[in-house]
Design an enzyme around this catalytic site. Sequence first.
Site, PDB file in Angstrom:
ATOM      1  N   ASN A   7      -6.924  -6.765   5.299  1.00  0.00           N
ATOM      2  CA  ASN A   7      -5.976  -6.219   6.272  1.00  0.00           C
ATOM      3  C   ASN A   7      -6.586  -6.334   7.677  1.00  0.00           C
ATOM      4  OD1 ASN A   7      -4.783  -4.288   8.076  1.00  0.00           O
ATOM      5  ND2 ASN A   7      -3.685  -3.459   6.335  1.00  0.00           N
ATOM      6  N   ASP A   9      -5.142  -5.501  10.629  1.00  0.00           N
ATOM      7  CA  ASP A   9      -4.476  -4.681  11.652  1.00  0.00           C
ATOM      8  C   ASP A   9      -5.422  -4.194  12.746  1.00  0.00           C
ATOM      9  OD1 ASP A   9      -2.220  -4.877  10.089  1.00  0.00           O
ATOM     10  OD2 ASP A   9      -2.289  -2.808   9.370  1.00  0.00           O
ATOM     11  N   HIS A  10      -6.631  -3.787  12.337  1.00  0.00           N
ATOM     12  CA  HIS A  10      -7.495  -3.138  13.319  1.00  0.00           C
ATOM     13  C   HIS A  10      -8.133  -4.091  14.311  1.00  0.00           C
ATOM     14  CE1 HIS A  10      -6.380   0.677  12.094  1.00  0.00           C
ATOM     15  NE2 HIS A  10      -6.916   0.596  10.889  1.00  0.00           N
ATOM     16  N   HIS A  43       0.368  -5.076   8.775  1.00  0.00           N
ATOM     17  CA  HIS A  43       1.433  -4.072   8.770  1.00  0.00           C
ATOM     18  C   HIS A  43       2.154  -4.150  10.105  1.00  0.00           C
ATOM     19  CE1 HIS A  43       2.409   0.503   7.982  1.00  0.00           C
ATOM     20  NE2 HIS A  43       3.480  -0.190   8.328  1.00  0.00           N
ATOM     21  N   ARG A  45       4.296  -2.336  12.166  1.00  0.00           N
ATOM     22  CA  ARG A  45       4.829  -0.971  12.263  1.00  0.00           C
ATOM     23  C   ARG A  45       6.007  -0.937  13.218  1.00  0.00           C
ATOM     24  NH1 ARG A  45       0.709   2.929  10.230  1.00  0.00           N
ATOM     25  NH2 ARG A  45       2.203   4.488  10.890  1.00  0.00           N
ATOM     26  N   ARG A  49       2.173  -0.586  17.121  1.00  0.00           N
ATOM     27  CA  ARG A  49       0.940  -0.060  17.735  1.00  0.00           C
ATOM     28  C   ARG A  49      -0.230  -1.032  17.620  1.00  0.00           C
ATOM     29  NH1 ARG A  49      -0.881   4.736  13.635  1.00  0.00           N
ATOM     30  NH2 ARG A  49       1.192   5.506  14.121  1.00  0.00           N
ATOM     31  N   GLU A  70       2.882  -5.513   5.029  1.00  0.00           N
ATOM     32  CA  GLU A  70       3.158  -4.103   4.743  1.00  0.00           C
ATOM     33  C   GLU A  70       4.250  -3.657   5.697  1.00  0.00           C
ATOM     34  OE1 GLU A  70      -0.353  -1.837   5.338  1.00  0.00           O
ATOM     35  OE2 GLU A  70      -1.432  -2.818   3.728  1.00  0.00           O
ATOM     36  N   THR A 101      -1.589   4.642   7.012  1.00  0.00           N
ATOM     37  CA  THR A 101      -0.658   5.042   5.971  1.00  0.00           C
ATOM     38  C   THR A 101      -1.305   6.109   5.099  1.00  0.00           C
ATOM     39  OG1 THR A 101       0.068   2.759   5.993  1.00  0.00           O
ATOM     40  CG2 THR A 101       0.881   4.128   4.194  1.00  0.00           C
ATOM     41  N   GLU A 151       1.203  -1.154  -5.622  1.00  0.00           N
ATOM     42  CA  GLU A 151      -0.154  -1.012  -5.101  1.00  0.00           C
ATOM     43  C   GLU A 151      -0.487   0.466  -5.219  1.00  0.00           C
ATOM     44  OE1 GLU A 151      -1.216  -2.864  -1.341  1.00  0.00           O
ATOM     45  OE2 GLU A 151      -2.706  -1.285  -0.963  1.00  0.00           O
ATOM     46  N   HIS A 191      -6.489   1.412   0.043  1.00  0.00           N
ATOM     47  CA  HIS A 191      -6.675   2.560   0.951  1.00  0.00           C
ATOM     48  C   HIS A 191      -8.051   3.189   0.768  1.00  0.00           C
ATOM     49  CE1 HIS A 191      -5.527   5.539   3.916  1.00  0.00           C
ATOM     50  NE2 HIS A 191      -6.346   6.334   3.242  1.00  0.00           N
TER      51      HIS A 191
END
Length: 243
Positions: A7, A9-10, A43, A45, A49, A70, A101, A151, A191
């Site tokens: 992932n 995203d960050h 993801h 969103r 963001r 996602e 999430t 998941e 997660h």
Amino acid sequence: MACLGVNIDHVATVRQARKTDEPDPVWAAVEAELGGAHCITFHLREDRRHINDRDARLLKETVATKLNMEMAIAPEIVDIACGLSPDQCTLVPERREELTTEGGLDVVRHAKAIGEVVKRMKDQGIVASAFIEPDNAQIAASADCGFHAIELWTGGYAHAKSAEEARATIGKLRAAIGMAKSHGLEVHAGHGLTYRNVAKLAAVEGFSEFNIGHSIVSRAMFVGMRAAVAEMVRLLKENEPSQ
Ligand code: PXP
């Protein structure tokens, strides 16, 4: 071995801290694939963001492995997903005030709306996955809605305060895998997984995909994305269940 979904995203979170054009999550995805990632997860969103529409478009064009989006079931996002047509969409709950999430989707409660989204995804040839907690009612509802995969939320395991609690959460995950398989569902996990805690879950029979973000992006700051991903692939491989 199970597939590692990275992932990214960050990477976009850091970019958005300055609202500039670096670091680029699309570049991170290429580096992750070169490190051995089997899947790139992002993801989109509703509040954009971190990942934005441009990132989603370019990821679709450039990811050479598997692309997992996602998303919430918000109509605007569902339309974007159907237009983009990633390999897989993982439906997640989304709250604006959350940092990430938190917990799984309530498929039991929102079965009708979720079922309609799953049908659109299937018509589009997109694999649909539900991010849920290891709960029998949620698993049965996911199967009824037509999901191909679930998941399982691994936050309970990741946040366990003792070895005993961690063992108990693994027991719950194992039972959930058994239940999901009896419904013909593929089972993914995600997660809170880190270099320190992933081994015990990698050893559990039945997971075919792990989605990991924060820990890999954190390590990538020091060793680079390629090396960080290669290390996580190695941990999954070394700890995979014996055949
Ligand atoms: N799987 C899902 C469905 C998620 O929403 C997230 C967080 O974006 C992850 C996996 C990755 O979690 P983490 O960043 O804690 O590794």
